[in-house]
Design a protein around this motif. Sequence first.
Motif: not given
Length: 915
Positions: A709-714, A740-742, A775-778
């Motif tokens: 459920d992490s950004p990298a996992g998604r 970068m997602r991690g 997600d916030a950084a993006m």
Amino acid sequence: MSNASLSDTLQTLQAGGATYHYYSLAEAAKTLGDIDRLPMTLKILLENQLRFAEEENVSRKDMQALVDWQQDARSDREIGYRPARVLMQDFTGVPGVVDLASMRAAVESLGEDPSRINPLTPVDLVIDHSVMVDKFGNPAAFKDNVAIEMERNRERYEFLRWGQQAFDNFRVVPPGTGICHQVNLEYLGRTVWTKEQDGQTLAYPDTLVGTDSHTTMINGLGVLGWGVGGIEAEAAMLGQPVSMLIPEVVGFKLTGKLREGITATDLVLTVTEMLRNKGVVGKFVEFYGDGLQDLPLADRATIANMAPEYGATCGFFPVDDETLTYMRLTGRDEDQVALVEAYCKAQGLWREPGAEPIFSDTLALDMNEVEASLAGPKRPQDRVALKDMKAAFQKVMDDDGKPVTSSEEKGRLFSEGGQTAVGVEESYEHHDSQEVDLDGEAFRLDPGAVVIAAITSCTNTSNPSVMMAAGLLAKKAREKGLATKPWVKTSLAPGSKVVTDYLNASGVQEDLDALGFHLVGYGCTTCIGNSGPLAAPIEQAIEDGDLAVASVLSGNRNFEGRVHPLVKTNWLASPPLVVAYALAGNVQRDLTRESLGVDRHGKPVYLQDIWPTQAEIAEAVETVKTAMFRKQYAEVFDGDEVWKAIDVPDSKVYQWSEDSTYIQHPPFFEGMGREPDAITDVKEAHILALLGDSVTTDHISPAGAIKPDSPAGRYLQERGVKPVDFNSYGSRRGNHEIMMRGTFANVRIRNEMLDGVVGGETRHVPSGEQMAIYDAAMRYQQEGTPLVVIAGKEYGTGSSRDWAAKGTRLLGVRAVLAESYERIHRSNLIGMGVVPLQFLEGDSRKTLDLTGDERVSIEGLDALSPGGKVKVTIKSDKGEKTFEALCRIDTANELAYYRHGGILHYVLRNMIGAA
């Protein structure tokens, strides 16, 4: 003496029937001044300056500063250091090769010849960080894990095979060979290096930088080397000097000998604690004293390995007879051994009895005072005496709000001698204990349960004495009828194949197998987070009971969330203690007083009953033979049939695949011109994360499991990768989209912008929403808002992880403001164009009452000077605060890198004549 006349110092020596030329320190001293009491490490740096004296950025003043260092035992002089070679492992090596491939693509886009991008300094890359402990506890574990590794990492290995044939001066040691530091110690390291120059054979000290912080292990062989970020290592292999201030050198005097029953691991944990308390970050540590006379080289290497844990740049041992003995044991050519002796004696680099060099500071240890120890639960410098382990774990539980009461403490009677006659049924009462059924065997999992017992890591598996001790302890335990507890995941991951040879030759591998310590692979496994999954019922029980369980490993790293995301406490220990805790099954069992279990007759068995004597260990170590090393390293670069069968295109520029989830073309050079852009100030930046003390590179860029459920996992699932095939963050470092997602995605990181939240989350300030940091950084990037990170002391401690800086840059972070930095991460931030700022004394996030809602502006970035200050303004609803912060760009070279947007941009422009 001018630089032009320095060739006068070129002398010759005879060794092994050959003639060598060398730049004589004794000749240089006639003009520069006496250097007899200069620390060995600074003599090596002086030789380096002398040898490169004709280079543009080397001056006589640099050499004089090294000699004059003896006056105050410190210097503020910056020098350029050129190592003889570069060492990489695959986790950090893959992104390094990705960057080289990207540089070739960038050069091609600028209309230049891409084949101009090649390592100018010899590079060895050892694939050792990719094997995971998927299978364990059976004879097929090694074969199965290697098969899984090759399948799981095929894309990465194809890429490395391409790099091996595409780049000059670049060698790859294939998977399944050993850990890079042990391969370096046993084979690659020469102590004295040679090259052909102008028809002569030039001899000089073997020196290196490596992309793993434990490169320092080679210091045990009298080789000066330390870890740098992948970014800095790439620059070094492309011919750039490593910019550094002449360091302070702390002398550590060793006297006496280890007592019976005390291991090299106990010694190194004691040294680590002492040096961390002393404060040696950014300094060299040099060991001296008559205690070295009886300290085996493997023990020296164990201490040197842990330099990152005690915070030093390196922990150096000078060359002496023990160095030569080890070189002969490990199969080095006799002519090489002769050269080492002759060269070191001629250059004053040979350890003489009673020598007392000048040091910046000193401390001393009588090795007779060392006691059996572990370290934990989450920092390698936090040593715990074996007798205090039970109390140490219970303190963890108390601090976590879950007091523990053992059944022994509720009134068990003591047997003779004050020892508690506890048996197999001993357990620890706690309301969160869980009943487990595993493969038809029912048991209760209690707090403190040892769910991972791993003999792993370069630190200890390079040392035959502790490995043999583990095997002999297993043999005695087996004879008593003891068995590993069913909830313990056991593994044996040696640093080289030689370990397997001598464990088999001594007969103890059979005993280790009987206790579940089967060979699982040759590589850095549990210590790097490649511990693999626990049995599903065990993981479920831990989650259901929110249990604080334990791992015991013979590694060097035990940071939060590193070993396994569900294991909250992790304890470093010697290999025999790893076996002992596998038998005991719980870190709440006091191994100095309580039994490990009962023998076949129901009689309690205590640790001292099965602990091998020094004489028994020494006899077993005699089975280690030179022929073992020569056999295993005869074809070290060849690999197995699977490796040889990997087909790669014959091309100078890599053909990127959009479908790859392992290797992607990073954006670092997109739109790069021949001249750098102007530096602009940071205006009205938001705070991405507000962090505390001791935030490690593991927190910033985790190497372990990727959560679904992490950004990298998604990201992976969107591309059809199932969670079972995620592999690890470390293995996917060639894909910037994942890395970068991690970034800041460690499951144990704590962002102070959120109350009571653990994990890689933040608050998007304008909306007030809580979300993943990525997600916030993006969202901030879409809004055109720059970002900063604010932290406490020792920011970036831990592994030399380049993605901790690369990911920070890609998230849009312009600056980090912390109370202090670990050396490598500070350098890496600069190398990626992120400015590291440091609070002045008395200032911190706490004194400023920061909440994370503030806007941050930084002025003066366009007019920086090394070690200068900048103006920081923080605005909030409560008003505005302005203060000065120290810019931790410490040298002119670092400033040049920053102005170019990063070290690789600087190097690339240099190589095509645009810098």
